[in-house]
Design an enzyme around this catalytic site. Structure first.
Site, PDB file in Angstrom:
ATOM      1  N   VAL A  17      32.247  80.635  74.618  1.00 45.12           N
ATOM      2  CA  VAL A  17      31.538  79.478  74.089  1.00 45.12           C
ATOM      3  C   VAL A  17      32.346  78.229  74.394  1.00 45.12           C
ATOM      4  O   VAL A  17      33.543  78.173  74.089  1.00 45.12           O
ATOM      5  CB  VAL A  17      31.348  79.626  72.557  1.00 45.12           C
ATOM      6  CG1 VAL A  17      30.541  78.474  71.997  1.00 45.12           C
ATOM      7  CG2 VAL A  17      30.719  80.968  72.209  1.00 45.12           C
ATOM      8  N   CYS A  18      31.705  77.227  74.980  1.00 43.49           N
ATOM      9  CA  CYS A  18      32.389  75.978  75.302  1.00 43.49           C
ATOM     10  C   CYS A  18      32.903  75.340  74.010  1.00 43.49           C
ATOM     11  O   CYS A  18      32.125  75.001  73.114  1.00 43.49           O
ATOM     12  CB  CYS A  18      31.450  75.022  76.027  1.00 43.49           C
ATOM     13  SG  CYS A  18      32.209  73.422  76.370  1.00 43.49           S
ATOM     14  N   VAL A  19      34.205  75.185  73.921  1.00 44.67           N
ATOM     15  CA  VAL A  19      34.840  74.723  72.689  1.00 44.67           C
ATOM     16  C   VAL A  19      34.401  73.320  72.301  1.00 44.67           C
ATOM     17  O   VAL A  19      34.122  73.050  71.131  1.00 44.67           O
ATOM     18  CB  VAL A  19      36.386  74.837  72.765  1.00 44.67           C
ATOM     19  CG1 VAL A  19      36.960  73.927  73.831  1.00 44.67           C
ATOM     20  CG2 VAL A  19      37.021  74.572  71.413  1.00 44.67           C
TER      21      VAL A  19
END
Length: 128
Positions: A77-79
């Protein structure tokens, strides 16, 4: 290796198609090769373990998380997009002084570099 990029809301038709793709991939595949799954933009809501809907309402978030667990998959998941949308792991909760965390156990917050590595190592890429 196959990479799936999810970018739409959990309730979008394209997201439903992506979840169906995962189901079909493992039903029709002679191999048990893992899929690279990356959540970006509105799709990061798929990683929210605190999502709740009434029992008579389809819940793509829970369906997605159960599918990951069933096939022992992990979604990256893109932080930055996750934090901007209130999806937080314990490490970032401490770092940014946020009270609590809600990242699903089958998900991991990572930078975009992880997605670049997925692309580099993939023979097939699908966006949902």
């Amino acid at each position: 290796m196959t990479t799936l990029l999810f970018t739409h809301s959990p309730f979008a038709d394209t997201t439903r198609q992506g979840i169906e793709f995962i189901e079909n991939f493992y039903q029709n595949s002679a191999q048990s090769a893992p899929l690279n799954i990356f959540l970006y933009s509105e799709a990061v809501h798929l990683a929210n373990r605190l999502n709740w809907l009434p029992s008579d309402t389809p819940n793509p978030v829970k369906n997605f998380q159960q599918l990951l667990a069933k096939h022992k998959l992990s979604a990256k998941v893109c932080v930055s997009t996750a934090l901007a949308r209130g999806i937080v792991d314990s490490e970032n909760a401490k770092r940014h002084q946020i009270d609590g965390e809600n990242l699903a156990t089958s998900c991991e917050l990572v930078g975009l570099g992880e997605f670049a590595m997925f692309l580099h190592n993939s023979t097939d890429v699908y966006q949902f």
